[in-house]
Design a protein around this motif. Structure first.
Motif, PDB file in Angstrom:
ATOM      1  N   PHE A  69       0.819  -1.210   0.000  1.00  0.00           N
ATOM      2  CA  PHE A  69       0.000   0.000   0.000  1.00  0.00           C
ATOM      3  C   PHE A  69       0.855   1.263   0.000  1.00  0.00           C
ATOM      4  O   PHE A  69       0.437   2.304  -0.526  1.00  0.00           O
ATOM      5  CB  PHE A  69      -0.938  -0.009   1.208  1.00  0.00           C
ATOM      6  CG  PHE A  69      -2.240  -0.696   0.933  1.00  0.00           C
ATOM      7  CD1 PHE A  69      -3.397   0.032   0.771  1.00  0.00           C
ATOM      8  CD2 PHE A  69      -2.305  -2.066   0.797  1.00  0.00           C
ATOM      9  CE1 PHE A  69      -4.608  -0.595   0.500  1.00  0.00           C
ATOM     10  CE2 PHE A  69      -3.499  -2.706   0.539  1.00  0.00           C
ATOM     11  CZ  PHE A  69      -4.669  -1.975   0.376  1.00  0.00           C
ATOM     12  N   LEU A  70       2.029   1.176   0.602  1.00  0.00           N
ATOM     13  CA  LEU A  70       2.882   2.362   0.646  1.00  0.00           C
ATOM     14  C   LEU A  70       3.676   2.580  -0.641  1.00  0.00           C
ATOM     15  O   LEU A  70       3.975   3.727  -1.008  1.00  0.00           O
ATOM     16  CB  LEU A  70       3.860   2.248   1.828  1.00  0.00           C
ATOM     17  CG  LEU A  70       3.257   2.331   3.237  1.00  0.00           C
ATOM     18  CD1 LEU A  70       4.326   2.083   4.285  1.00  0.00           C
ATOM     19  CD2 LEU A  70       2.586   3.683   3.473  1.00  0.00           C
ATOM     20  N   LEU A  71       3.998   1.486  -1.324  1.00  0.00           N
ATOM     21  CA  LEU A  71       4.939   1.601  -2.444  1.00  0.00           C
ATOM     22  C   LEU A  71       4.335   1.343  -3.820  1.00  0.00           C
ATOM     23  O   LEU A  71       4.994   1.599  -4.836  1.00  0.00           O
ATOM     24  CB  LEU A  71       6.102   0.615  -2.222  1.00  0.00           C
ATOM     25  CG  LEU A  71       6.883   0.793  -0.901  1.00  0.00           C
ATOM     26  CD1 LEU A  71       7.939  -0.286  -0.765  1.00  0.00           C
ATOM     27  CD2 LEU A  71       7.537   2.181  -0.847  1.00  0.00           C
ATOM     28  N   MET A  72       3.099   0.843  -3.880  1.00  0.00           N
ATOM     29  CA  MET A  72       2.545   0.482  -5.181  1.00  0.00           C
ATOM     30  C   MET A  72       1.616   1.556  -5.763  1.00  0.00           C
ATOM     31  O   MET A  72       0.935   1.322  -6.769  1.00  0.00           O
ATOM     32  CB  MET A  72       1.794  -0.852  -5.095  1.00  0.00           C
ATOM     33  CG  MET A  72       2.708  -2.022  -4.799  1.00  0.00           C
ATOM     34  SD  MET A  72       1.864  -3.620  -4.860  1.00  0.00           S
ATOM     35  CE  MET A  72       1.647  -3.823  -6.634  1.00  0.00           C
ATOM     36  N   GLY A  73       1.572   2.728  -5.116  1.00  0.00           N
ATOM     37  CA  GLY A  73       0.813   3.824  -5.700  1.00  0.00           C
ATOM     38  C   GLY A  73      -0.669   3.725  -5.423  1.00  0.00           C
ATOM     39  O   GLY A  73      -1.116   3.144  -4.422  1.00  0.00           O
ATOM     40  N   ALA A  74      -1.469   4.278  -6.382  1.00  0.00           N
ATOM     41  CA  ALA A  74      -2.910   4.421  -6.164  1.00  0.00           C
ATOM     42  C   ALA A  74      -3.683   3.126  -6.347  1.00  0.00           C
ATOM     43  O   ALA A  74      -4.837   3.039  -5.956  1.00  0.00           O
ATOM     44  CB  ALA A  74      -3.463   5.487  -7.121  1.00  0.00           C
ATOM     45  N   ASP A  75      -3.068   2.123  -6.946  1.00  0.00           N
ATOM     46  CA  ASP A  75      -3.805   0.878  -7.208  1.00  0.00           C
ATOM     47  C   ASP A  75      -3.012  -0.312  -6.679  1.00  0.00           C
ATOM     48  O   ASP A  75      -2.543  -1.165  -7.445  1.00  0.00           O
ATOM     49  CB  ASP A  75      -4.035   0.744  -8.720  1.00  0.00           C
ATOM     50  CG  ASP A  75      -5.034  -0.377  -9.024  1.00  0.00           C
ATOM     51  OD1 ASP A  75      -5.815  -0.732  -8.118  1.00  0.00           O
ATOM     52  OD2 ASP A  75      -5.025  -0.882 -10.166  1.00  0.00           O
ATOM     53  N   PRO A  76      -2.881  -0.403  -5.347  1.00  0.00           N
ATOM     54  CA  PRO A  76      -2.069  -1.495  -4.778  1.00  0.00           C
ATOM     55  C   PRO A  76      -2.775  -2.834  -4.914  1.00  0.00           C
ATOM     56  O   PRO A  76      -3.992  -2.907  -4.974  1.00  0.00           O
ATOM     57  CB  PRO A  76      -1.921  -1.086  -3.314  1.00  0.00           C
ATOM     58  CG  PRO A  76      -3.134  -0.267  -3.029  1.00  0.00           C
ATOM     59  CD  PRO A  76      -3.449   0.469  -4.299  1.00  0.00           C
ATOM     60  N   LEU A  77      -1.960  -3.896  -4.957  1.00  0.00           N
ATOM     61  CA  LEU A  77      -2.466  -5.265  -5.022  1.00  0.00           C
ATOM     62  C   LEU A  77      -2.062  -6.018  -3.757  1.00  0.00           C
ATOM     63  O   LEU A  77      -1.011  -5.755  -3.158  1.00  0.00           O
ATOM     64  CB  LEU A  77      -1.902  -5.976  -6.263  1.00  0.00           C
ATOM     65  CG  LEU A  77      -2.263  -5.359  -7.618  1.00  0.00           C
ATOM     66  CD1 LEU A  77      -1.483  -6.049  -8.727  1.00  0.00           C
ATOM     67  CD2 LEU A  77      -3.763  -5.461  -7.879  1.00  0.00           C
ATOM     68  N   LEU A  78      -2.917  -6.973  -3.361  1.00  0.00           N
ATOM     69  CA  LEU A  78      -2.617  -7.770  -2.173  1.00  0.00           C
ATOM     70  C   LEU A  78      -1.574  -8.833  -2.516  1.00  0.00           C
ATOM     71  O   LEU A  78      -1.822  -9.697  -3.360  1.00  0.00           O
ATOM     72  CB  LEU A  78      -3.874  -8.444  -1.637  1.00  0.00           C
ATOM     73  CG  LEU A  78      -4.884  -7.543  -0.922  1.00  0.00           C
ATOM     74  CD1 LEU A  78      -6.116  -8.359  -0.525  1.00  0.00           C
ATOM     75  CD2 LEU A  78      -4.270  -6.916   0.325  1.00  0.00           C
ATOM     76  N   PRO A  79      -0.385  -8.812  -1.858  1.00  0.00           N
ATOM     77  CA  PRO A  79       0.624  -9.844  -2.131  1.00  0.00           C
ATOM     78  C   PRO A  79       0.202 -11.224  -1.632  1.00  0.00           C
ATOM     79  O   PRO A  79       0.687 -12.241  -2.118  1.00  0.00           O
ATOM     80  CB  PRO A  79       1.857  -9.346  -1.374  1.00  0.00           C
ATOM     81  CG  PRO A  79       1.608  -7.899  -1.114  1.00  0.00           C
ATOM     82  CD  PRO A  79       0.126  -7.775  -0.954  1.00  0.00           C
ATOM     83  N   LEU A  80      -0.682 -11.276  -0.626  1.00  0.00           N
ATOM     84  CA  LEU A  80      -1.118 -12.543  -0.020  1.00  0.00           C
ATOM     85  C   LEU A  80      -2.624 -12.510   0.189  1.00  0.00           C
ATOM     86  O   LEU A  80      -3.175 -11.493   0.602  1.00  0.00           O
ATOM     87  CB  LEU A  80      -0.422 -12.769   1.336  1.00  0.00           C
ATOM     88  CG  LEU A  80       1.105 -12.839   1.334  1.00  0.00           C
ATOM     89  CD1 LEU A  80       1.633 -12.669   2.750  1.00  0.00           C
ATOM     90  CD2 LEU A  80       1.582 -14.144   0.733  1.00  0.00           C
ATOM     91  N   THR A  81      -3.287 -13.623  -0.077  1.00  0.00           N
ATOM     92  CA  THR A  81      -4.726 -13.718   0.178  1.00  0.00           C
ATOM     93  C   THR A  81      -4.957 -14.122   1.635  1.00  0.00           C
ATOM     94  O   THR A  81      -4.048 -14.667   2.292  1.00  0.00           O
ATOM     95  CB  THR A  81      -5.384 -14.766  -0.732  1.00  0.00           C
ATOM     96  OG1 THR A  81      -4.884 -16.066  -0.352  1.00  0.00           O
ATOM     97  CG2 THR A  81      -5.074 -14.490  -2.203  1.00  0.00           C
ATOM     98  N   PRO A  82      -6.168 -13.884   2.165  1.00  0.00           N
ATOM     99  CA  PRO A  82      -6.431 -14.274   3.559  1.00  0.00           C
ATOM    100  C   PRO A  82      -6.169 -15.744   3.841  1.00  0.00           C
ATOM    101  O   PRO A  82      -5.609 -16.096   4.892  1.00  0.00           O
ATOM    102  CB  PRO A  82      -7.920 -13.929   3.736  1.00  0.00           C
ATOM    103  CG  PRO A  82      -8.163 -12.812   2.775  1.00  0.00           C
ATOM    104  CD  PRO A  82      -7.289 -13.108   1.588  1.00  0.00           C
ATOM    105  N   LEU A  83      -6.536 -16.638   2.892  1.00  0.00           N
ATOM    106  CA  LEU A  83      -6.317 -18.068   3.140  1.00  0.00           C
ATOM    107  C   LEU A  83      -4.843 -18.437   3.076  1.00  0.00           C
ATOM    108  O   LEU A  83      -4.403 -19.369   3.752  1.00  0.00           O
ATOM    109  CB  LEU A  83      -7.129 -18.903   2.155  1.00  0.00           C
ATOM    110  CG  LEU A  83      -8.614 -19.044   2.500  1.00  0.00           C
ATOM    111  CD1 LEU A  83      -9.324 -19.913   1.480  1.00  0.00           C
ATOM    112  CD2 LEU A  83      -8.812 -19.619   3.892  1.00  0.00           C
TER     113      LEU A  83
END
Length: 922
Positions: A737-751
């Motif tokens: 969220f800090l480094l990927m700009g306005a459209d961050p992606l989740l590196p890991l899913t909850p599961l």
């Protein structure tokens, strides 16, 4: 200057209720039996009328102990879900279900339910100690009503009832004896007295006479071991002494264990950290205009990542493993939290009889015919020798005085040796048993003497007036003798001669002084003394009204319940570990102090000895100062024990309390860890305790303290491993969220995060519970009650290593995306990197130093767990089922190898720096 406070008013007040209302002017032990009967409005020869008994039953209530309210199993189960960690997970599960992530929601809820069920089962199977206390009451009583003896339910007894007792009966209520014939009562469970107490119907005028010395009173739930008696019921139900103890037990709330307090503190830290990170991420999302559903998904991931879902389960499992290890060493944990509490213990309040001592009376020294002998051996085992002044072993065939004294001791005796559970034991009075065992050490026994035609002609049993017993005996040659044993002052007062070096000489001032010096010497060493004497009887010379006149003193036994052989070393080990031992006993102060000095509890004059009566005049603040230097508390009551424990706890001590009787139960509940005796302990004591000693041995407590410290160290290792993974997971998402700009992606899913926490990291972390103890474990002082679970640089290690792993995981994820890999593939690569990093890190988590200081092959369970975790994670990545549930994709062999080796960098680099420069926070 400290302000003087008024002494506590509730220290030894009589139980509330009947006794308090009917005996306001004087308690019943200070009244004659006639005065007691008059106060209670009853004629001893007729008893109460049935009508009067019914009326009193309505006034005073049934003769039962009040039962504690119990929670229903359903309420108990629902209470388990109030855990803050589980509440956050349940919120996450609800959000998952709302956003359509059904598999995530089900997985999270399964974890919540498993944790709640484990906690519920631990609490549900804990038994109610008050129920056990009630079960000790007598079911029936032999009572006089309307001039007729009848059997009635004990619950129907009322004050004023006349009750008849015989050997084997359980006393159904508190009572004042009207008559007593050779009456002996086992009051060990109530007063701590190790031997049956001789009772009588005399008056004891002192109002302050301690419970153990109220010889004209019988108390509910104690057992008649010999003789008969008639008594007037003075108190029933909760007004009895046992009822008084039941009230103390109900009021003595069990404190939270140090582990519970630390886990609660950890929960607050985790919740605070989770809320802060969620707020930061949501704030960034709002600023970047993220979709609400994406924000919810992120919140789920963060709540799952911030909380070690397996923590309650793993803590329970680690404590269970520890409890099993303790059980193999004769310490049975009734409450899992007590396993760790032992490691925090700073003071052990130990009973004397049976814990520090053998609970087997033994002749330690004896004086026979002018010579003093040391007696070797252990307890009731008939193996041992008699050593003279120059440590030469006695030859019974040569030492006539010694042999004949032991023959008299064995013959003038009602105890006998038996075998119980394959071990020597005594049936009868333990003090008499000590004499039987001493005689057996030279091959003499009562049965052998009878076989050799030593014939008892008549008996003169012990009574509390003469304080001696004797037997009229015919020897094989036809001569008749009276052989006697009893209190030395009574024997000496009736002796005209003394046997010295094989000759009978008249007692004069010189040899009397020698005899009295022996008695005094034995007494100064806390030895109980019994004198042995005889008299040759001519035909018709025996006066049955005064049989022991003109006797010849032959010897004196010095008897005690000696310390267990292993206890001095155990006390020394506890002391070196910073754990103080305090003896708290119902025995006399002189005896208690002598034992305390022998075993190393009292080693200097600065350590003080106190009796219970002293505590009555101390305020709580003064008692708090007293317990800091006290080594022994003697002649104490249940209230005193409660105050001592409370004073230690107020000083910041973590107090362990041992006990075996009903009188110990309130203090066992109040202590941080109550330790009951498994062999000699009552069911009430066991049910009030956290730990049961299967061998009644103090050294087992010290062994358990060592095990408790090891377990706590291993729990810290697990927390380090688990929270490092949580910090890595949270920071991975935070970096995105800090480094990927306005459209961050989740590196890991909850599961994926759940998988790491429960499987790939949880299984190896669990194996840390098998780590052997650190070499210097028992050389450190106990942890303070308020010590933070993150002390010793643990917090810094978790944060630094977690951020390092998180940063590396995000780097691998972001690099994969930059190389054009699909999102699912990049997430799988990050997933593999995180797993490998944690598997590398677990070898470092084994020590507070570095992984280079420990042999990786010391813990074979860890190696197996790492291999299992790696295998399961490969299945999660390379099987269709794993791909479907976790949304993973198979990785290429090159990328998998890169993940394995790159993941080792944080652990190897940080451990290397710590090894070189000694930074504690790395």
């Amino acid at each position: 200057m400290q302000t003087q406070q008024q002494p506590r008013s509730d220290v030894r007040n009589p139980p509330s209720g009947v006794e308090a209302s009917l005996f306001e002017d004087a308690p019943p032990h200070t009244l004659s039996s006639d005065e007691t009967a008059q106060t209670l409005g009853v004629a001893v020869e007729r008893g109460l009328s049935q009508q009067d008994a019914v009326s009193r039953l309505g006034r005073y209530g049934p003769n039962k102990l009040a039962e504690a309210a119990k929670l229903s199993p359903l309420i108990l189960l629902l209470q388990q879900f109030a855990n803050p960690l589980l509440i956050i997970l349940m919120v996450g599960a609800a959000i998952s279900a709302y956003t359509g992530h059904t598999v995530d929601a089900v997985a999270i809820l399964v974890i919540v339910v498993i944790n709640a069920l484990i906690s519920f089962w631990q609490e549900y199977k804990a038994e109610q100690s008050l129920a056990a206390l009630g079960e000790m009451a007598a079911p029936q009583a032999h009572v006089m009503r309307d001039g007729q003896w009848r059997d009635a339910p004990a619950a129907d007894l009322v004050p004023g009832d006349i009750v008849k007792l015989k050997a084997g009966d359980i006393i159904p209520a508190d009572m004042r004896f009207v008559s007593a014939h050779r009456l002996q009562i086992d009051e060990a469970a109530l007063t701590g007295e190790s031997e049956p107490v001789d009772k009588n119907d005399q008056i004891f005028a002192d109002v302050q006479t301690v419970l153990a010395e109220r010889f004209n009173m019988g108390h509910m739930s104690t057992q008649v071991t010999g003789g008969t008696a008639l008594g007037i019921v003075t108190s029933t139900g909760m007004a009895t002494e046992v009822g008084h103890i039941a009230g103390l037990m109900a009021a003595a709330k069990e404190p939270k264990t140090p582990l519970q307090e630390r886990i609660e503190g950890l929960s607050r830290v985790l919740i605070g950290a989770a809320l802060c990170v969620v707020a930061i991420i949501i704030g960034i999302g709002i600023l970047n205009g993220m979709d609400a559903i994406e924000m919810l998904n992120t919140a789920i991931s963060l709540s799952v990542a911030a909380i070690p879902e397996g923590l309650p389960t793993v803590v329970t499992i680690v404590l269970t493993l520890g409890s099993q290890n303790m059980a193999s060493k004769n310490a049975l944990a009734r409450r899992l939290s007590s396993v760790e509490t032992l490691g925090t213990t700073s003071v052990i309040c130990s009973d004397k009889t049976g814990t520090l001592t053998q609970n087997q009376m033994q002749v330690m020294r004896l004086w026979a015919g002018g010579k003093t002998w040391q007696v070797t051996g252990e307890g009731f085992d008939p193996k041992g020798t008699f050593l003279g002044a120059d440590d030469t072993e006695a030859n019974p065939e040569v030492e006539d005085d010694l042999r004949e004294m032991l023959m008299i001791s064995a013959f003038c005796n009602e105890a006998r040796m038996i075998e119980l559970d394959g071990r020597p034991a005594i049936q009868g009075n333990p003090t008499e048993g000590a004499l039987v065992v001493a005689a057996a050490k030279v091959g003499v026994s009562r049965s052998d003497l009878k076989a050799r035609n030593y014939v008892p002609l008549s008996h003169f049993p012990f009574d509390s007036t003469r304080k001696m017993m004797s037997v009229h005996t015919r020897l094989p040659e036809g001569e008749e003798y009276l052989v006697a044993k009893g209190a030395p002052d009574m024997i000496l007062a009736r002796a005209t001669h003394v046997r010295l070096h094989g000759e009978e000489v008249p007692i004069n001032d010189g040899n009397r002084a020698e005899i009295e010096a022996v008695i005094s010497s034995f007494g100064n060493d806390a030895l109980r003394t019994l004198a042995v004497a005889y008299r040759k009887i001519s035909a018709g010379d025996l006066n049955h009204e005064d049989p022991e006149r003109d006797i010849v003193l032959i010897g004196i036994h010095g008897i005690m319940d000696p310390p267990r052989p292993e206890v001095p070393d155990a006390v020394a080990q506890a002391t070196s570990a910073g754990v103080r031992t305090v003896m708290i006993t119902g025995d006399h102060a002189v005896t208690a102090q002598a034992i305390a000095e022998q075993i190393g509890i009292k080693t200097s004059d600065e350590q003080t000895v106190h009796v219970g009566a002293e505590l009555d005049g101390l305020s709580d603040e003064e008692l708090g100062e007293t317990v800091k230097r006290a080594a022994v508390f003697a002649r104490v009551t249940p209230e005193h024990k409660l105050r001592i424990v409370a004073a230690l706890q107020a000083n910041g001590e973590v107090a362990a309390m041992t006990g075996d009787g009903v009188n110990d139960a309130p203090a066992l509940r109040k202590a941080d860890i109550g330790i009951a005796m498994g062999i000699s302990g009552t069911s009430v004591a066991k049910d009030s305790s956290s730990l049961v000693l299967l061998d009644d041995n103090f050294s087992t407590i010290v062994t358990a303290v060592r095990e408790g410290r090891r377990i706590y160290d291993n729990l810290r290792k697990f927390i380090r491993q688990a929270l490092t993974a949580n910090v890595a997971e949270v920071s991975t998402i935070l970096f995105a969220f800090l480094l990927m700009g306005a459209d961050p992606l989740l590196p890991l899913t909850p599961l994926m995060i759940l998988w790491v926490n429960l499987v790939s990291d949880g299984i190896p972390a669990l194996s840390l519970g098998f780590e052997p103890a650190e070499p210097d474990l028992m050389k450190h002082k106990p942890r303070g009650r308020d010590e933070n679970i993150f002390s010793g640089g643990l917090k810094e290690m978790i944060i630094i290593r977690g951020l390092a792993v998180g940063g590396l995981t995000f780097y691998v994820f972001n690099t994969a995306l930059e190389r054009g890999q699909p999102l699912a593939y990049a997430q799988t690569l990050a997933f593999a990197t995180l797993i490998c990093a944690q598997l590398w890190h677990i070898f470092d988590a084994r020590s507070s130093r570095t992984l280079f200081t420990k042999n990786p092959f010391d813990n074979r369970y860890l190696l197996g767990a790492v291999a299992l975790s790696a295998a399961l994670s490969l299945l999660a990545i390379y099987t269709p089922v794993g791909n479907y549930i976790l949304n993973t994709e198979p990785l290429s062999a090159r990328h998998l190898l890169e993940a394995i080796f790159i993941a080792a960098l944080p652990t190897l680099l940080l451990s290397g720096i710590k090894e070189l420069f000694g930074f504690k926070f790395l």
